[in-house]
Design a protein around this motif. Structure first.
Motif, PDB file in Angstrom:
ATOM      1  N   ALA A   1       2.781 -10.873  -9.218  1.00 46.48           N
ATOM      2  CA  ALA A   1       2.391 -10.637 -10.561  1.00 46.48           C
ATOM      3  C   ALA A   1       3.630 -10.052 -11.427  1.00 46.48           C
ATOM      4  O   ALA A   1       3.796 -10.615 -12.468  1.00 46.48           O
ATOM      5  N   GLU A   2       4.150  -8.998 -10.854  1.00 44.95           N
ATOM      6  CA  GLU A   2       5.283  -8.531 -11.769  1.00 44.95           C
ATOM      7  C   GLU A   2       6.355  -9.131 -11.618  1.00 44.95           C
ATOM      8  O   GLU A   2       7.333  -9.165 -12.843  1.00 44.95           O
ATOM      9  N   MET A   3       6.757  -9.841 -10.559  1.00 47.16           N
ATOM     10  CA  MET A   3       7.885 -10.939 -10.716  1.00 47.16           C
ATOM     11  C   MET A   3       7.648 -12.037 -11.772  1.00 47.16           C
ATOM     12  O   MET A   3       8.591 -12.289 -12.638  1.00 47.16           O
ATOM     13  N   LEU A   4       6.502 -12.322 -11.769  1.00 40.38           N
ATOM     14  CA  LEU A   4       6.167 -13.400 -12.916  1.00 40.38           C
ATOM     15  C   LEU A   4       6.366 -12.720 -14.357  1.00 40.38           C
ATOM     16  O   LEU A   4       7.438 -13.319 -15.037  1.00 40.38           O
ATOM     17  N   ARG A   5       6.098 -11.508 -14.609  1.00 43.25           N
ATOM     18  CA  ARG A   5       6.222 -10.670 -15.734  1.00 43.25           C
ATOM     19  C   ARG A   5       7.754 -10.586 -15.955  1.00 43.25           C
ATOM     20  O   ARG A   5       8.393 -10.955 -17.094  1.00 43.25           O
ATOM     21  N   LEU A   6       8.440 -10.240 -15.020  1.00 44.69           N
ATOM     22  CA  LEU A   6       9.796  -9.895 -15.375  1.00 44.69           C
ATOM     23  C   LEU A   6      10.798 -11.261 -15.349  1.00 44.69           C
ATOM     24  O   LEU A   6      11.936 -11.230 -16.080  1.00 44.69           O
ATOM     25  N   SER A   7      10.031 -12.379 -14.652  1.00 49.50           N
ATOM     26  CA  SER A   7      11.065 -13.638 -15.282  1.00 49.50           C
ATOM     27  C   SER A   7      10.791 -14.212 -16.457  1.00 49.50           C
ATOM     28  O   SER A   7      11.420 -14.992 -16.759  1.00 49.50           O
ATOM     29  N   LYS A   8       9.891 -13.535 -17.225  1.00 52.78           N
ATOM     30  CA  LYS A   8       9.664 -13.990 -18.645  1.00 52.78           C
ATOM     31  C   LYS A   8       9.303 -15.263 -18.908  1.00 52.78           C
ATOM     32  O   LYS A   8       9.546 -15.992 -19.933  1.00 52.78           O
ATOM     33  N   ILE A   9       8.367 -15.820 -17.832  1.00 54.11           N
ATOM     34  CA  ILE A   9       8.048 -17.357 -17.625  1.00 54.11           C
ATOM     35  C   ILE A   9       7.096 -17.418 -18.767  1.00 54.11           C
ATOM     36  O   ILE A   9       6.809 -18.445 -19.388  1.00 54.11           O
ATOM     37  N   ALA A  10       6.169 -16.423 -19.193  1.00 53.74           N
ATOM     38  CA  ALA A  10       5.290 -16.410 -20.418  1.00 53.74           C
ATOM     39  C   ALA A  10       5.729 -16.962 -21.732  1.00 53.74           C
ATOM     40  O   ALA A  10       5.123 -17.068 -22.516  1.00 53.74           O
ATOM     41  N   ALA A  11       7.405 -16.596 -21.745  1.00 57.87           N
ATOM     42  CA  ALA A  11       7.934 -16.934 -22.876  1.00 57.87           C
ATOM     43  C   ALA A  11       8.230 -18.525 -23.087  1.00 57.87           C
ATOM     44  O   ALA A  11       8.672 -18.832 -24.015  1.00 57.87           O
ATOM     45  N   CYS A  12       8.141 -19.194 -21.938  1.00 54.41           N
ATOM     46  CA  CYS A  12       8.558 -20.541 -21.905  1.00 54.41           C
ATOM     47  C   CYS A  12       7.508 -21.400 -22.422  1.00 54.41           C
ATOM     48  O   CYS A  12       6.341 -20.958 -22.551  1.00 54.41           O
ATOM     49  N   GLU A  13       7.839 -22.688 -22.651  1.00 53.55           N
ATOM     50  CA  GLU A  13       6.668 -23.795 -23.005  1.00 53.55           C
ATOM     51  C   GLU A  13       6.550 -24.523 -21.981  1.00 53.55           C
ATOM     52  O   GLU A  13       5.218 -24.872 -21.608  1.00 53.55           O
ATOM     53  N   GLN A  14       7.642 -25.290 -21.403  1.00 49.08           N
ATOM     54  CA  GLN A  14       7.184 -26.374 -20.389  1.00 49.08           C
ATOM     55  C   GLN A  14       7.968 -25.973 -19.059  1.00 49.08           C
ATOM     56  O   GLN A  14       9.200 -25.918 -18.945  1.00 49.08           O
ATOM     57  N   VAL A  15       7.063 -25.644 -17.997  1.00 49.59           N
ATOM     58  CA  VAL A  15       7.921 -25.137 -16.656  1.00 49.59           C
ATOM     59  C   VAL A  15       7.614 -26.120 -15.817  1.00 49.59           C
ATOM     60  O   VAL A  15       6.388 -26.685 -15.574  1.00 49.59           O
ATOM     61  N   SER A  16       8.358 -26.262 -14.611  1.00 48.87           N
ATOM     62  CA  SER A  16       8.065 -26.916 -13.324  1.00 48.87           C
ATOM     63  C   SER A  16       8.469 -25.704 -12.247  1.00 48.87           C
ATOM     64  O   SER A  16       9.548 -25.245 -12.452  1.00 48.87           O
ATOM     65  N   VAL A  17       7.417 -25.385 -11.247  1.00 51.40           N
ATOM     66  CA  VAL A  17       7.595 -24.196 -10.743  1.00 51.40           C
ATOM     67  C   VAL A  17       7.466 -24.577  -9.167  1.00 51.40           C
ATOM     68  O   VAL A  17       6.639 -25.170  -8.709  1.00 51.40           O
ATOM     69  N   LEU A  18       8.469 -23.820  -8.185  1.00 53.41           N
ATOM     70  CA  LEU A  18       8.215 -24.106  -7.001  1.00 53.41           C
ATOM     71  C   LEU A  18       7.767 -22.540  -6.407  1.00 53.41           C
ATOM     72  O   LEU A  18       8.738 -21.757  -6.540  1.00 53.41           O
ATOM     73  N   ASP A  19       6.833 -22.480  -5.613  1.00 53.03           N
ATOM     74  CA  ASP A  19       6.515 -21.287  -4.949  1.00 53.03           C
ATOM     75  C   ASP A  19       6.690 -21.370  -3.680  1.00 53.03           C
ATOM     76  O   ASP A  19       6.204 -22.137  -2.795  1.00 53.03           O
ATOM     77  N   ASN A  20       7.834 -20.986  -3.288  1.00 53.77           N
ATOM     78  CA  ASN A  20       8.756 -21.003  -1.882  1.00 53.77           C
ATOM     79  C   ASN A  20       7.927 -20.029  -0.746  1.00 53.77           C
ATOM     80  O   ASN A  20       7.794 -18.782  -1.210  1.00 53.77           O
TER      81      ASN A  20
END
Length: 287
Positions: free
Chosen positions: A27-46
Motif C-alpha cells: 500500500a505504501e508503494m502505491l502511495r509513493l508511486s503517486k499512481i493516485a495522481a494519474c488518470e488512466q493507468v495499466s498496471v502489472l502486479d508482478n
C-alpha cells in the motif's frame, strides 16, 4: 477473499496470514508511486502472490474517482498463488458484480520473461517478488521493457527480517539447542543486495531506471502469536530443508513452530501483539 479457517490448506493459510506484513509495504508503494495522481493507468502486479497489491489498488481507485484502471494484470509463476487470487476475485465479484475485480487478468507470468510487448504498462509493481528472483538483472530488464516511457516501476523488499533476530533465533537456541544452526532468511534469498539502498540504486541504474528513490518504511502490524508463528515457521522450514540433512530435518522441523510460539508467548505475551517491520520501497521511472 476466503475467510481464514483452520481447515484451509496450509499454503493458503500462510499466504493470507502473511498479508498482515506484506500488505502495508504494498500500500505504501502505491502511495509513493503517486499512481493516485494519474488518470488512466495499466498496471502489472508482478509476482502477485495472492493478490493483496491488486486489492489495495482497487480500493485506492474506489476512493479516487479520477483514477481509471484501464487494465490490471496479476501475474505469478506459482499456480497456488494464482488459485488464491482467483478465489479472491470471485469473492469480490459475488459481493459486487460491478467491482473492478471483473477487469483483473490473472495469468501465469515469470518475471524474467514477461509475455507482453514492449511498453505495455504505465506501472509495474513487485511487492517483495524481486527477492525471490534468481536473476534480478533479467527481472529488472523485463520490467523496464514492458513499461511505457514515462512509466513507473515499484519494488518492495525487506531491510531486515527482525523477527528472525528477536524471535526465531533465540527460540531455537533456548528450546532446540541440539538442532543445527540456520542462516537468516535475508541471507538465503536468491536475489542478494536488496536490503542495502546503495546496492539497490546501482541495480536500478544499470537497468536503465531514472529518478530512483529508495525509502525506508517502518510499520508495526498487530498479529496473533499463533498465526504469526505458523506463517514464519513455514519459511523457516523451507530454509531448514535446504540447510539441514534429511535426518536433521526429520528430527527438528516439526518442532520449529512450537519453539517459536512458546518463546513468543513467554517473552511477548498472548493476544494480538505489534511486530516491528522495516521494508525498503524503491520507485523508479522509465524516461
Amino acid at each position: 477473499m476466503a475467510t481464514l479457517t483452520s481447515t484451509m490448506p496450509l499454503p493458503q493459510r500462510v499466504a493470507l496470514i502473511s498479508e498482515n506484513v506484506t500488505g502495508p509495504p504494498g500500500a505504501e508503494m502505491l502511495r509513493l508511486s503517486k499512481i493516485a495522481a494519474c488518470e488512466q493507468v495499466s498496471v502489472l502486479d508482478n509476482a502477485s502472490g495472492a493478490g493483496i497489491l491488486v486489492s489495495h489498488l482497487i480500493d485506492l481507485a474506489a476512493k479516487t474517482p479520477r483514477l481509471q484502471l484501464q487494465r490490471i494484470v496479476a501475474g505469478d509463476i506459482d499456480p497456488e498463488a494464482l488459485t488464491y487470487t482467483k478465489e479472491r476475485q470471485q469473492a469480490h465479484l459475488t459481493a459486487n458484480a460491478e467491482s473492478e475485480w471483473d477487469n483483473v487478468e490473472i495469468s501465469k507470468i515469470d518475471q524474467h520473461s514477461i509475455p507482453f510487448p514492449d511498453s505495455s504498462f504505465t506501472h509495474v509493481f513487485a511487492n517483495l517478488g524481486i527477492l525471490f528472483s534468481p536473476n534480478d538483472s533479467k527481472a529488472l530488464s523485463e520490467t523496464y521493457r514492458v513499461l511505457q516511457f514515462g512509466g513507473t516501476a515499484g519494488f518492495t523488499t525487506w531491510k531486515g527480517i527482525k523477527w528472525w533476530a528477536d524471535l526465531a533465533k533465540p527460540a531455537f537456541a533456548q528450546y532446540l539447542p541440539d538442532a543445527p544452526g540456520l542462516p537468516a532468511p535475508e541471507d538465503v534469498f536468491p536475489s542478494p543486495g536488496w536490503k542495502d539502498p546503495q546496492v539497490i540504486l546501482g541495480k536500478m541504474d544499470r537497468a536503465g531506471f531514472t529518478y530512483v528513490e529508495v525509502t525506508e518504511f517502518n510499520f508495526a502490524p498487530k498479529v496473533m502469536p499463533e498465526e504469526f508463528c505458523e506463517a514464519t515457521a513455514a519459511l523457516v522450514k523451507l530454509i531448514a530443508k535446504r540447510a539441514w540433512s534429511e535426518a536433521d530435518f526429520g528430527s527438528y522441523a516439526g518442532e520449529l513452530e512450537g519453539a517459536m510460539l512458546r518463546y513468543y508467548q513467554e517473552n511477548f505475551g498472548e493476544g494480538k501483539q505489534e511486530v516491528r517491520m522495516t521494508a525498503l520501497i524503491t520507485i523508479g521511472k522509465k524516461s
